[in-house]
Enzyme design. Sequence first.
Site, PDB file in Angstrom:
ATOM      1  N   ASN A  60      29.364  38.234  38.856  1.00  0.00           N
ATOM      2  CA  ASN A  60      30.783  38.678  37.960  1.00  0.00           C
ATOM      3  C   ASN A  60      31.863  38.027  39.034  1.00  0.00           C
ATOM      4  OD1 ASN A  60      29.411  39.766  36.248  1.00  0.00           O
ATOM      5  ND2 ASN A  60      30.692  41.645  36.162  1.00  0.00           N
ATOM      6  N   ASP A  66      33.305  43.470  29.570  1.00  0.00           N
ATOM      7  CA  ASP A  66      33.038  43.626  30.769  1.00  0.00           C
ATOM      8  C   ASP A  66      33.501  45.182  30.945  1.00  0.00           C
ATOM      9  OD1 ASP A  66      32.113  43.597  33.388  1.00  0.00           O
ATOM     10  OD2 ASP A  66      33.916  42.788  34.160  1.00  0.00           O
ATOM     11  N   HIS A  67      33.003  46.180  31.652  1.00  0.00           N
ATOM     12  CA  HIS A  67      33.461  47.443  32.024  1.00  0.00           C
ATOM     13  C   HIS A  67      34.176  48.205  30.777  1.00  0.00           C
ATOM     14  CE1 HIS A  67      32.516  47.536  36.147  1.00  0.00           C
ATOM     15  NE2 HIS A  67      33.091  46.358  36.543  1.00  0.00           N
ATOM     16  N   HIS A 108      34.915  45.899  43.893  1.00  0.00           N
ATOM     17  CA  HIS A 108      35.784  44.932  43.121  1.00  0.00           C
ATOM     18  C   HIS A 108      37.172  44.731  44.078  1.00  0.00           C
ATOM     19  CE1 HIS A 108      33.623  46.744  39.601  1.00  0.00           C
ATOM     20  NE2 HIS A 108      33.506  45.534  39.298  1.00  0.00           N
ATOM     21  N   GLY A 109      37.688  43.643  43.696  1.00  0.00           N
ATOM     22  CA  GLY A 109      38.755  43.303  44.576  1.00  0.00           C
ATOM     23  C   GLY A 109      38.709  42.568  45.894  1.00  0.00           C
ATOM     24  N   SER A 133      33.068  37.873  44.154  1.00  0.00           N
ATOM     25  CA  SER A 133      33.905  37.035  44.554  1.00  0.00           C
ATOM     26  C   SER A 133      33.896  36.741  46.096  1.00  0.00           C
ATOM     27  CB  SER A 133      35.542  37.462  44.407  1.00  0.00           C
ATOM     28  OG  SER A 133      35.968  37.106  43.069  1.00  0.00           O
ATOM     29  N   HIS A 148      28.088  42.911  40.385  1.00  0.00           N
ATOM     30  CA  HIS A 148      29.588  42.912  40.518  1.00  0.00           C
ATOM     31  C   HIS A 148      30.281  42.831  41.814  1.00  0.00           C
ATOM     32  CE1 HIS A 148      30.096  44.798  36.352  1.00  0.00           C
ATOM     33  NE2 HIS A 148      28.874  44.440  36.643  1.00  0.00           N
ATOM     34  N   GLY A 149      31.506  42.329  41.653  1.00  0.00           N
ATOM     35  CA  GLY A 149      32.298  42.111  43.028  1.00  0.00           C
ATOM     36  C   GLY A 149      31.794  40.760  43.739  1.00  0.00           C
ATOM     37  N   LYS A 167      36.481  43.859  50.239  1.00  0.00           N
ATOM     38  CA  LYS A 167      34.934  44.374  50.014  1.00  0.00           C
ATOM     39  C   LYS A 167      34.087  45.160  50.952  1.00  0.00           C
ATOM     40  CE  LYS A 167      34.411  40.982  46.238  1.00  0.00           C
ATOM     41  NZ  LYS A 167      34.792  41.777  45.277  1.00  0.00           N
TER      42      LYS A 167
HETATM   43  P1  13P Z   1      35.427  40.324  42.178  1.00  0.00           P
HETATM   44  O1  13P Z   1      36.690  41.550  42.319  1.00  0.00           O
HETATM   45  O2  13P Z   1      34.725  40.355  43.355  1.00  0.00           O
HETATM   46  O3  13P Z   1      35.795  39.372  41.373  1.00  0.00           O
HETATM   47  O4  13P Z   1      34.561  41.049  41.006  1.00  0.00           O
HETATM   48  C1  13P Z   1      34.684  40.904  39.742  1.00  0.00           C
HETATM   49  C2  13P Z   1      33.959  41.910  38.777  1.00  0.00           C
HETATM   50  O5  13P Z   1      32.683  42.654  39.179  1.00  0.00           O
HETATM   51  C3  13P Z   1      34.219  42.117  37.299  1.00  0.00           C
HETATM   52  O6  13P Z   1      33.403  43.109  36.575  1.00  0.00           O
END
Ligand code: 13P
Length: 322
Positions: free
Chosen positions: A254, A81-82, A179-180, A213, A210-211, A183
């Site tokens: 993700n 990832d990334h 991310h994080g 969570s 992505h992001g 959001k």
């Molecule tokens: P979160 O920060 O929402 O968990 O996203 C993780 C992510 O996108 C990793 O690539």
Amino acid sequence: MRHATIELLQAAYGRYALGAFNVSSMEQVHGLFRGAAQARAPIIVQFTRVMRNYAHPRMLEALLRGAEEIYPAVVFAVHHDHGDEASCAEAMASGHYNSVMIDASHQPFAENVATTRRVVEQAHARGLAVEAELGLLQGIEDEMSVDAQEAILTDPAQAEEFVRRTGCDSLAVAIGTSHGAYKFSGQQGLHFDRLAEIQTRLPGFPLVLHGGSAVPVREVERINAAGGQLDPSACGVAESELPRAIASGITKVNIGTDGRLIWTRVHREFFQQSPREFDFMQPGKTYVEEFAAFVAAKCATLGAVGKAAGAASPVAAEVKSD
Ligand code: 13P
């Protein structure tokens, strides 16, 4: 059982999404595989460049070999990832990855195309898949002007051109997430209009969120009640939005932050309630169980339960504390 990432994405498109979980510790790998076994759901195991540096690439590969042996029924693919060009090349050469993400989204469009194209050529020569990114994963604020919002979100026409010119296998799109834990502000959520336009331009092509969570309020409250100081307004992607996102082409979601929040809550509560303890295995065991339950529940939200082809009779191994 390891599978090709592209095969898992193609099987999922429009029906369910693959949970792509960022993990970096033995407890997380156990929890992830145990949760996937319980749900009989295919998963993507993700390691970022930062995680590879933290744990060491060989250690992560060894953890996966162990997990594969302990949880033989779990259907999974391994994804970097990334990555940048160097880390993607290293991951591909290691022979332990089924796909890589080249994140050149901070580069101007033409350079992003050129960088991604170079990685695609190397990956496809090895039979591996490439995820690329277009747009900025920054989060959208209510008070931003429409122009500022437009500059962040993935442009649908550009997305079509980008995929055609790079030959990438999946695309991370910016539709409002970051991310994080922090959001969204105010009334923001996923930008479904934008997602629908991208899907129209790229029918049947796997899109990545992505992001992903959820950052549950209850989790943040419990962390703060046990001594944490997270911003109580922290919020993530509402789970109720995921089915619509999946119908609109999101095939991989993700998730990293939610797993860290559970880790923080479990450990803060344990040491607050048991201040005389100093045994990492007690909260560690709880974390494995809680993370497994989280993974199984998330796979259910993503519609992936029971979709692990060939997962006839999964056996969840026990983590012994002695
Ligand atoms: P979160 O920060 O929402 O968990 O996203 C993780 C992510 O996108 C990793 O690539």
